[in-house]
Design a protein around this motif. Structure first.
Motif, PDB file in Angstrom:
ATOM      1  N   ARG A   3       0.859  -1.185   0.000  1.00 47.49           N
ATOM      2  CA  ARG A   3       0.000   0.000   0.000  1.00 47.49           C
ATOM      3  C   ARG A   3       0.893   1.233   0.000  1.00 47.49           C
ATOM      4  N   ASP A   4       0.504   2.246  -0.781  1.00 52.92           N
ATOM      5  CA  ASP A   4       1.288   3.469  -0.762  1.00 52.92           C
ATOM      6  C   ASP A   4       0.967   4.254   0.498  1.00 52.92           C
ATOM      7  N   ASP A   5       1.588   5.422   0.676  1.00 51.57           N
ATOM      8  CA  ASP A   5       1.425   6.164   1.915  1.00 51.57           C
ATOM      9  C   ASP A   5       0.023   6.730   2.095  1.00 51.57           C
ATOM     10  N   ALA A   6      -0.783   6.727   1.018  1.00 52.55           N
ATOM     11  CA  ALA A   6      -2.175   7.148   1.121  1.00 52.55           C
ATOM     12  C   ALA A   6      -3.096   5.968   1.402  1.00 52.55           C
ATOM     13  N   GLY A   7      -2.516   4.756   1.485  1.00 52.15           N
ATOM     14  CA  GLY A   7      -3.307   3.580   1.783  1.00 52.15           C
ATOM     15  C   GLY A   7      -3.847   2.858   0.570  1.00 52.15           C
ATOM     16  N   HIS A   8      -3.454   3.277  -0.652  1.00 49.92           N
ATOM     17  CA  HIS A   8      -3.931   2.633  -1.868  1.00 49.92           C
ATOM     18  C   HIS A   8      -3.081   1.392  -2.181  1.00 49.92           C
ATOM     19  N   VAL A   9      -3.751   0.293  -2.516  1.00 51.45           N
ATOM     20  CA  VAL A   9      -3.045  -0.941  -2.851  1.00 51.45           C
ATOM     21  C   VAL A   9      -2.454  -0.821  -4.251  1.00 51.45           C
ATOM     22  N   LEU A  10      -1.162  -1.114  -4.382  1.00 53.74           N
ATOM     23  CA  LEU A  10      -0.492  -1.089  -5.677  1.00 53.74           C
ATOM     24  C   LEU A  10      -0.542  -2.477  -6.299  1.00 53.74           C
ATOM     25  N   ASN A  11      -0.754  -2.508  -7.589  1.00 56.81           N
ATOM     26  CA  ASN A  11      -0.812  -3.785  -8.330  1.00 56.81           C
ATOM     27  C   ASN A  11       0.616  -4.235  -8.622  1.00 56.81           C
ATOM     28  N   ALA A  12       1.228  -4.868  -7.633  1.00 51.63           N
ATOM     29  CA  ALA A  12       2.614  -5.329  -7.768  1.00 51.63           C
ATOM     30  C   ALA A  12       2.892  -6.352  -6.684  1.00 51.63           C
ATOM     31  N   ASN A  13       3.093  -7.593  -7.065  1.00 52.44           N
ATOM     32  CA  ASN A  13       3.378  -8.660  -6.100  1.00 52.44           C
ATOM     33  C   ASN A  13       4.851  -8.660  -5.716  1.00 52.44           C
ATOM     34  N   PHE A  14       5.110  -8.766  -4.419  1.00 60.32           N
ATOM     35  CA  PHE A  14       6.478  -8.922  -3.955  1.00 60.32           C
ATOM     36  C   PHE A  14       6.481  -9.872  -2.769  1.00 60.32           C
TER      37      PHE A  14
END
Length: 323
Positions: A3-14
């Motif tokens: 999640r970015d600092d705004a809480g949005h989930v990024l489409n990227a698996n790690f």
């Protein structure tokens, strides 16, 4: 997925795993183009910058970056290397420029002699790391922190999952043996003998492996390096399997935050093997056999079924001297 600092989930698996003496961050490749753009790991560049930034804030050192794609994995590491020597992230000007350097070099790896164009620069990548205060036993904790929307270590809640009344699938070859078993308020987490607890967990995992192999899956135990216990593949179906074991009647199981997040992000089965029978063999740890095996297919932990039972609090500062 982070999640970015705004809480949005990024489409990227790690993922985070141990890699020799180091911790390793593995960022999956982007691809699968559709009219709207890459359908897999669409936010690869943004996520890479974000993860590097959060590692920098933990004073991490990038020991080396390697291309880790399927097509180049056969090459010697020196041919797949994307960085020149160790990099203390705090010493790099900014993480966007480091991200560009790492991705730019990807396109040159594995190219045929005389190729006039670089290849894809959003491939699977392995970052070997040293992160102060994190050991090889802290794989899940580091993954949790990097995926969160905070750059500081937060208290981690270990939730308790109340099991639903009925499992989707029930397999119990010893039903008569257990149907009159007395229930006890003692939760399995209170077993004092760590060796017995580990033996129960191994027994439950063995039962789960046998069950899924019997269904035609190829099953791999990944519990020491992933946020779930078993990775099962059958044809095009990929399952993550979370396994819990108990010698009692299990009405609830303990989960880490990463286990909950993984189940919500990937197709996951929950397997609970309870009422495992203990046989006194005269040794320090009794033999184990049987157990009731229940499966919740495509399990999604609901918030209403979770409650915190323990916090992991990080002590900061020096505190007060004893008098």
């Amino acid at each position: 997925m982070p999640r970015d600092d705004a809480g949005h989930v990024l489409n990227a698996n790690f993922s985070i795993e141990s890699d020799g003496p180091y911790l390793a961050l593995i960022l999956d490749s982007a691809g699968g183009r559709s009219p709207g753009g890459p359908s897999r790991n669409l936010d690869y560049p943004k996520a890479l910058t974000l993860l590097l930034t959060r590692l920098r804030d933990r004073d991490a050192t990038l020991r080396e970056a390697l291309l880790d794609s399927y097509r180049t994995r056969h090459l010697p590491e020196e041919q797949r290397r994307l960085s020149d020597g160790p990099i203390r992230l705090k010493d790099w000007p900014n993480m966007d420029s480091l991200r560009l350097e790492l991705t730019r070099r990807q396109g040159r790896v594995g190219q045929a002699p005389g190729a006039t164009r670089d290849g894809n620069n959003r491939k699977r990548m392995r970052l070997r790391l040293e992160v102060p205060s994190f050991t090889l036993a802290d794989v899940d904790q580091l993954a949790y922190e990097l995926a969160s929307n905070s750059t500081i270590r937060e208290p981690q809640v270990e939730p308790l999952l109340t099991l639903p009344q009925q499992a989707v699938t029930l397999q119990n070859s010893d039903e008569d043996l257990y149907k009159n078993a007395a229930e006890t308020p003692r939760h399995p987490r209170y077993m004092q003998d760590a060796r017995l607890r580990q033996a129960v967990e191994r027994h439950a995992v063995k039962r789960a492996v046998e069950h899924y192999e019997g269904l035609g899956y190829r099953v791999k135990d990944v519990g020491t390096r992933r946020s779930y216990d078993l990775h099962a593949v059958r044809d095009t179906t990929v399952l993550h399997i979370e396994v819990k074991g108990s010698t009692d009647v299990a009405k609830s199981v303990e989960l880490t935050t990463n286990e909950v997040d993984n189940a919500r992000a990937h197709p996951t089965d929950l397997v609970v093997v309870d009422q495992i029978k203990r046989i006194d063999n005269g040794g320090e740890v009794p033999d184990l056999e049987g157990g009731r095996l229940r499966i919740w297919e495509r399990w999604q932990p609901a918030n209403d079924d979770l409650r915190p039972v323990r916090f992991n609090y990080r002590i900061t500062g020096d505190g007060s001297a004893s008098r």
